[in-house]
Design a protein around this motif. Structure first.
Motif, short mmCIF file in Angstrom:
data_model
loop_
_atom_site.label_atom_id
_atom_site.label_comp_id
_atom_site.label_asym_id
_atom_site.label_seq_id
_atom_site.Cartn_x
_atom_site.Cartn_y
_atom_site.Cartn_z
N MET A 115 0.83 -1.19 0.00
CA MET A 115 0.00 0.00 0.00
C MET A 115 0.87 1.26 0.00
SD MET A 115 -3.05 0.96 0.03
CE MET A 115 -4.08 2.30 0.40
N SER A 116 1.96 1.24 0.79
CA SER A 116 2.82 2.42 0.87
C SER A 116 3.55 2.63 -0.46
CB SER A 116 3.81 2.28 2.01
OG SER A 116 4.67 1.18 1.77
N ARG A 117 3.83 1.56 -1.21
CA ARG A 117 4.49 1.70 -2.51
C ARG A 117 3.55 2.37 -3.51
NH1 ARG A 117 7.14 -4.13 -3.33
NH2 ARG A 117 6.06 -3.88 -5.29
N ILE A 118 2.27 2.07 -3.41
CA ILE A 118 1.30 2.70 -4.31
C ILE A 118 1.19 4.19 -4.01
CG2 ILE A 118 -1.16 2.77 -4.93
CD1 ILE A 118 -1.22 -0.26 -4.45
N LEU A 119 1.13 4.53 -2.73
CA LEU A 119 1.06 5.94 -2.35
C LEU A 119 2.33 6.69 -2.75
CD1 LEU A 119 -0.64 5.78 1.16
CD2 LEU A 119 -1.59 6.68 -0.95
N ALA A 120 3.48 6.06 -2.56
CA ALA A 120 4.74 6.69 -2.93
C ALA A 120 4.80 6.90 -4.45
CB ALA A 120 5.91 5.85 -2.45
N GLY A 121 4.35 5.92 -5.21
CA GLY A 121 4.33 6.05 -6.67
C GLY A 121 3.39 7.16 -7.11
N GLY A 122 2.22 7.24 -6.48
CA GLY A 122 1.26 8.28 -6.82
C GLY A 122 1.81 9.66 -6.51
N MET A 123 2.45 9.80 -5.34
CA MET A 123 3.04 11.10 -4.97
C MET A 123 4.17 11.46 -5.93
SD MET A 123 1.35 12.35 -2.51
CE MET A 123 2.40 13.59 -1.83
N ALA A 124 4.99 10.50 -6.31
CA ALA A 124 6.08 10.77 -7.24
C ALA A 124 5.52 11.22 -8.60
CB ALA A 124 6.96 9.53 -7.42
N GLY A 125 4.44 10.58 -9.04
CA GLY A 125 3.82 10.97 -10.31
C GLY A 125 3.27 12.39 -10.24
N LEU A 126 2.60 12.74 -9.14
CA LEU A 126 2.07 14.09 -8.97
C LEU A 126 3.19 15.12 -8.93
CD1 LEU A 126 -0.84 13.52 -6.43
CD2 LEU A 126 -1.02 14.18 -8.82
N LEU A 127 4.28 14.81 -8.26
CA LEU A 127 5.41 15.73 -8.22
C LEU A 127 6.01 15.94 -9.61
CD1 LEU A 127 7.22 14.70 -4.91
CD2 LEU A 127 6.07 16.86 -5.42
N MET A 128 6.08 14.88 -10.40
CA MET A 128 6.62 15.01 -11.75
C MET A 128 5.70 15.86 -12.63
SD MET A 128 8.18 11.22 -12.42
CE MET A 128 8.80 11.61 -14.03
N VAL A 129 4.38 15.69 -12.49
CA VAL A 129 3.43 16.50 -13.26
C VAL A 129 3.54 17.97 -12.85
CG1 VAL A 129 0.96 16.94 -13.60
CG2 VAL A 129 1.82 14.62 -13.73
N ALA A 130 3.64 18.23 -11.54
CA ALA A 130 3.76 19.60 -11.06
C ALA A 130 5.05 20.24 -11.56
CB ALA A 130 3.70 19.63 -9.52
N ALA A 131 6.15 19.49 -11.52
CA ALA A 131 7.42 20.02 -12.00
C ALA A 131 7.34 20.31 -13.50
CB ALA A 131 8.55 19.02 -11.72
N GLY A 132 6.68 19.45 -14.25
CA GLY A 132 6.51 19.68 -15.69
C GLY A 132 5.69 20.92 -15.97
N LEU A 133 4.63 21.13 -15.20
CA LEU A 133 3.80 22.32 -15.40
C LEU A 133 4.57 23.59 -15.09
CD1 LEU A 133 0.33 21.19 -14.00
CD2 LEU A 133 0.91 21.74 -16.36
N PHE A 134 5.34 23.58 -13.99
CA PHE A 134 6.14 24.76 -13.66
C PHE A 134 7.19 25.04 -14.74
CE2 PHE A 134 4.80 24.05 -9.16
CZ PHE A 134 4.17 25.27 -9.01
N TRP A 135 7.82 23.99 -15.25
CA TRP A 135 8.81 24.16 -16.30
C TRP A 135 8.15 24.71 -17.57
CZ3 TRP A 135 9.26 21.42 -21.01
CH2 TRP A 135 10.40 21.70 -21.73
N TRP A 136 6.98 24.18 -17.93
CA TRP A 136 6.28 24.60 -19.14
C TRP A 136 5.84 26.07 -19.04
CZ3 TRP A 136 0.60 23.29 -20.42
CH2 TRP A 136 0.33 23.59 -21.75
N GLN A 137 5.29 26.47 -17.92
CA GLN A 137 4.85 27.85 -17.74
C GLN A 137 6.05 28.81 -17.70
OE1 GLN A 137 2.36 27.83 -14.28
NE2 GLN A 137 0.53 27.27 -15.44
#
Length: 153
Positions: free
Chosen positions: A1-23
Motif C-alpha cells: 500500500m505504501s508503494r502505491i502511495l509513494a508512486g502516486g506522490m512521485a507521479g504528482l510531483l513530476m506532473v507539477a514540475a513539468g507544469l512549472f517548467w512549461w509555464q
C-alpha cells in the motif's frame, strides 16, 4: 500500500514540475523581443545590403488573387449575390442529383430508389459483367474533365 502511495506522490510531483517548467518556458518566450535594427534609417531611404554577401534571395511576396478559395466557394452557393446564403441556395446544388434518384417524383428518396440507382451505376462500371470492378473499369467511370474556357481577351 505504501508503494502505491509513494508512486502516486512521485507521479504528482513530476506532473507539477513539468507544469512549472512549461509555464516558465512560455513566460521566457513571451518576454523575448524581436531583434532591434542596428540603425534607424530615414523613412525615405531603402537599406542596402552587402553586395558581396552570399546567401539566398529574399522571399518574394505572394501574388494577390482576386478571390480566395473560400470566397469563390461562397459565391458558388450565393446565387442572388446578396452576400447571404439561404437554405434554398445551399440545397439548390443538390436538387438535380436528388431528382435523378427520385424516380417516382414524390420528393422522398426511398432505399429502393437509391439501391436501384447504385446498382445501375455498378452495372455500368462493371464492363465485363463478372460482378467485380477492376481499377481499369473504375477509371472509366470518372467524370469527363471540363474543357478549359477560351480566353476572351
Amino acid at each position: 500500500m505504501s508503494r502505491i502511495l509513494a508512486g502516486g506522490m512521485a507521479g504528482l510531483l513530476m506532473v507539477a514540475a513539468g507544469l512549472f517548467w512549461w509555464q516558465g518556458r512560455a513566460a521566457v518566450e513571451q518576454e523575448s523581443a524581436p531583434p532591434v535594427a542596428a540603425y534607424k534609417a530615414a523613412p525615405d531611404t531603402i537599406p542596402v545590403g552587402d553586395p558581396n554577401a552570399i546567401g539566398e534571395a529574399p522571399p518574394m511576396p505572394a501574388s494577390a488573387t482576386p478571390e480566395s478559395r473560400e470566397e469563390r466557394r461562397f459565391h458558388r452557393y450565393d446565387r442572388d449575390r446578396d452576400g447571404i446564403i439561404t437554405r434554398n441556395e445551399m440545397m439548390a446544388s443538390r436538387v438535380k442529383a436528388f431528382r435523378q434518384l427520385d424516380t417516382d417524383h414524390n420528393n422522398l428518396l426511398s432505399f429502393e430508389e437509391w439501391a436501384v440507382a447504385t446498382g445501375e451505376r455498378f452495372a455500368a462500371a462493371d464492363g465485363d459483367g463478372n460482378g467485380r470492378v477492376t481499377p481499369a473499369e473504375f477509371a472509366k467511370t470518372a467524370p469527363k474533365p471540363k474543357p478549359d474556357p477560351k480566353c476572351g481577351c
